[in-house]
Design a protein around this motif. Structure first.
Motif, PDB file in Angstrom:
ATOM      1  N   GLY A  18     -40.859   6.467-113.090  1.00 28.98           N
ATOM      2  CA  GLY A  18     -41.229   5.871-114.366  1.00 28.98           C
ATOM      3  C   GLY A  18     -41.980   6.903-115.197  1.00 28.98           C
ATOM      4  N   VAL A  19     -41.461   7.242-116.354  1.00 30.32           N
ATOM      5  CA  VAL A  19     -42.068   8.270-117.210  1.00 30.32           C
ATOM      6  C   VAL A  19     -42.751   7.598-118.394  1.00 30.32           C
ATOM      7  N   SER A  20     -44.056   7.841-118.506  1.00 29.32           N
ATOM      8  CA  SER A  20     -44.873   7.121-119.478  1.00 29.32           C
ATOM      9  C   SER A  20     -45.342   7.955-120.657  1.00 29.32           C
ATOM     10  N   GLY A  21     -45.216   9.281-120.541  1.00 29.15           N
ATOM     11  CA  GLY A  21     -45.790  10.162-121.550  1.00 29.15           C
ATOM     12  C   GLY A  21     -47.131  10.729-121.129  1.00 29.15           C
ATOM     13  N   GLY A  22     -47.532  10.444-119.874  1.00 30.76           N
ATOM     14  CA  GLY A  22     -48.777  10.958-119.325  1.00 30.76           C
ATOM     15  C   GLY A  22     -48.545  12.112-118.375  1.00 30.76           C
ATOM     16  N   ILE A  23     -49.621  12.799-118.011  1.00 32.93           N
ATOM     17  CA  ILE A  23     -49.527  14.003-117.190  1.00 32.93           C
ATOM     18  C   ILE A  23     -49.040  13.704-115.775  1.00 32.93           C
ATOM     19  N   ASP A  24     -49.468  12.593-115.191  1.00 34.10           N
ATOM     20  CA  ASP A  24     -49.097  12.298-113.804  1.00 34.10           C
ATOM     21  C   ASP A  24     -47.599  12.057-113.648  1.00 34.10           C
ATOM     22  N   SER A  25     -47.031  11.244-114.532  1.00 32.07           N
ATOM     23  CA  SER A  25     -45.589  10.989-114.427  1.00 32.07           C
ATOM     24  C   SER A  25     -44.775  12.215-114.830  1.00 32.07           C
ATOM     25  N   ALA A  26     -45.325  13.030-115.735  1.00 34.66           N
ATOM     26  CA  ALA A  26     -44.621  14.257-116.125  1.00 34.66           C
ATOM     27  C   ALA A  26     -44.564  15.239-114.960  1.00 34.66           C
ATOM     28  N   VAL A  27     -45.677  15.391-114.251  1.00 35.11           N
ATOM     29  CA  VAL A  27     -45.716  16.303-113.107  1.00 35.11           C
ATOM     30  C   VAL A  27     -44.845  15.772-111.970  1.00 35.11           C
ATOM     31  N   THR A  28     -44.931  14.489-111.696  1.00 31.52           N
ATOM     32  CA  THR A  28     -44.133  13.900-110.619  1.00 31.52           C
ATOM     33  C   THR A  28     -42.643  14.057-110.873  1.00 31.52           C
ATOM     34  N   SER A  29     -42.210  13.744-112.087  1.00 36.01           N
ATOM     35  CA  SER A  29     -40.779  13.872-112.404  1.00 36.01           C
ATOM     36  C   SER A  29     -40.325  15.323-112.376  1.00 36.01           C
ATOM     37  N   SER A  30     -41.202  16.238-112.772  1.00 37.68           N
ATOM     38  CA  SER A  30     -40.869  17.668-112.723  1.00 37.68           C
ATOM     39  C   SER A  30     -40.711  18.140-111.291  1.00 37.68           C
ATOM     40  N   LEU A  31     -41.588  17.690-110.411  1.00 34.39           N
ATOM     41  CA  LEU A  31     -41.507  18.066-108.999  1.00 34.39           C
ATOM     42  C   LEU A  31     -40.233  17.498-108.360  1.00 34.39           C
ATOM     43  N   CYS A  32     -39.896  16.257-108.699  1.00 35.54           N
ATOM     44  CA  CYS A  32     -38.663  15.660-108.180  1.00 35.54           C
ATOM     45  C   CYS A  32     -37.444  16.432-108.684  1.00 35.54           C
TER      46      CYS A  32
END
Length: 262
Positions: free
Chosen positions: A29-43
């Motif tokens: 789930g991508v929200s526009g925040g740093i945590d979801s941005a980093v998680t999706s980038s790592l995936c």
């Protein structure tokens, strides 16, 4: 922190876990925040299929814009990334109309905020089941194990947590190395669950830097009386939330039946 080595470690961990589980990729789930941005980038960095899902519910346009900027950048860099947007606003409103009406209150606001998070969790698992993906969590160490700043069975309902052993400052360091858009790196952290501009700091009463400090102090065995002024206030905020949110951080209690009763 050795940023590049940590990135490689998490990437390999994700890939190995998915491969061993015979799973084809991840949904985030991508929200526009740093945590979801980093998680999706790592995936995405694993090379496995990565589905980024936007799930707006009366979302601020600034959050939507940041999420879309990040997804567009990821898709340019990684051919294994795809995306979809699911507007959950009508679903949220339909649920509100289906339950009995109650008087406005802070408790109602919190209940509705948690409902938003749980609708999103359900949506992520729909896509995970459809595509044989894992739901990747976006919680960091301070949120997941410090103050319990997440919704039980909402953003806390995931298959695996790649950044849950990283402090918020470490997430930012990794985000910079992963070329997360600057608009996300400088944005005030927010869960976006209340339909207004309140930040995480507004809700918690302390910044993530302050919470990291308090977490370390507690780990070192410090007590509330060891501090004065703002430090004492922050430590009190941290220890209160750490205590009241243990039900989120600990396993679900199971009533064990005595052998003599079986």
């Amino acid at each position: 922190m050795q940023v590049e080595k940590v990135i490689n470690h998490i990437t390999n961990w994700l890939k190995e876990y998915a491969t061993n589980a015979n799973i084809e990729g991840f949904v985030v789930g991508v929200s526009g925040g740093i945590d979801s941005a980093v998680t999706s980038s790592l995936c995405a960095n694993t090379g496995l299929k990565t589905l980024c899902v936007e799930m707006p519910i009366h979302q601020a346009q600034s959050q939507v814009n940041r999420a879309q900027e990040h997804i567009a950048q990821l898709k340019e860099r990684f051919p294994n990334v795809s995306d979809i947007s699911v507007d959950l606003t009508p679903v949220f409103e339909e649920m509100k109309s289906a339950v009995p009406a109650v008087e406005p209150s802070a408790q109602l606001d919190l209940s509705l905020a948690n409902t938003r998070a749980r609708l999103r969790m359900t949506t992520l698992y729909y896509f995970a089941g459809l595509h044989k993906y894992l739901v990747a969590g976006t919680g960091n160490k301070v949120e997941d194990f410090g103050v319990g700043f997440f919704t039980k069975y909402g953003d806390g309902g995931v298959d695996l947590s790649p950044i849950a052993d990283l402090l918020k400052s470490e997430v930012y360091a990794i985000g910079k190395a992963l070329k997360v858009p600057n608009s996300i790196q400088i944005a005030a952290p927010t869960d976006g669950l209340f339909g207004d501009s309140r930040s995480d700091e507004d809700q918690i009463g302390a910044s993530y830097d302050e919470l990291e400090w308090a977490m370390k102090m507690q780990d070192n065995g410090q007590k509330i009386d060891d501090f004065t002024g703002r430090e004492q206030e922050v430590f009190r905020i941290y220890t209160r939330l750490n205590t009241v949110n243990q039900h989120k951080m600990n396993p679900i209690p199971v009533c064990k039946i005595p052998v003599n009763l079986l």
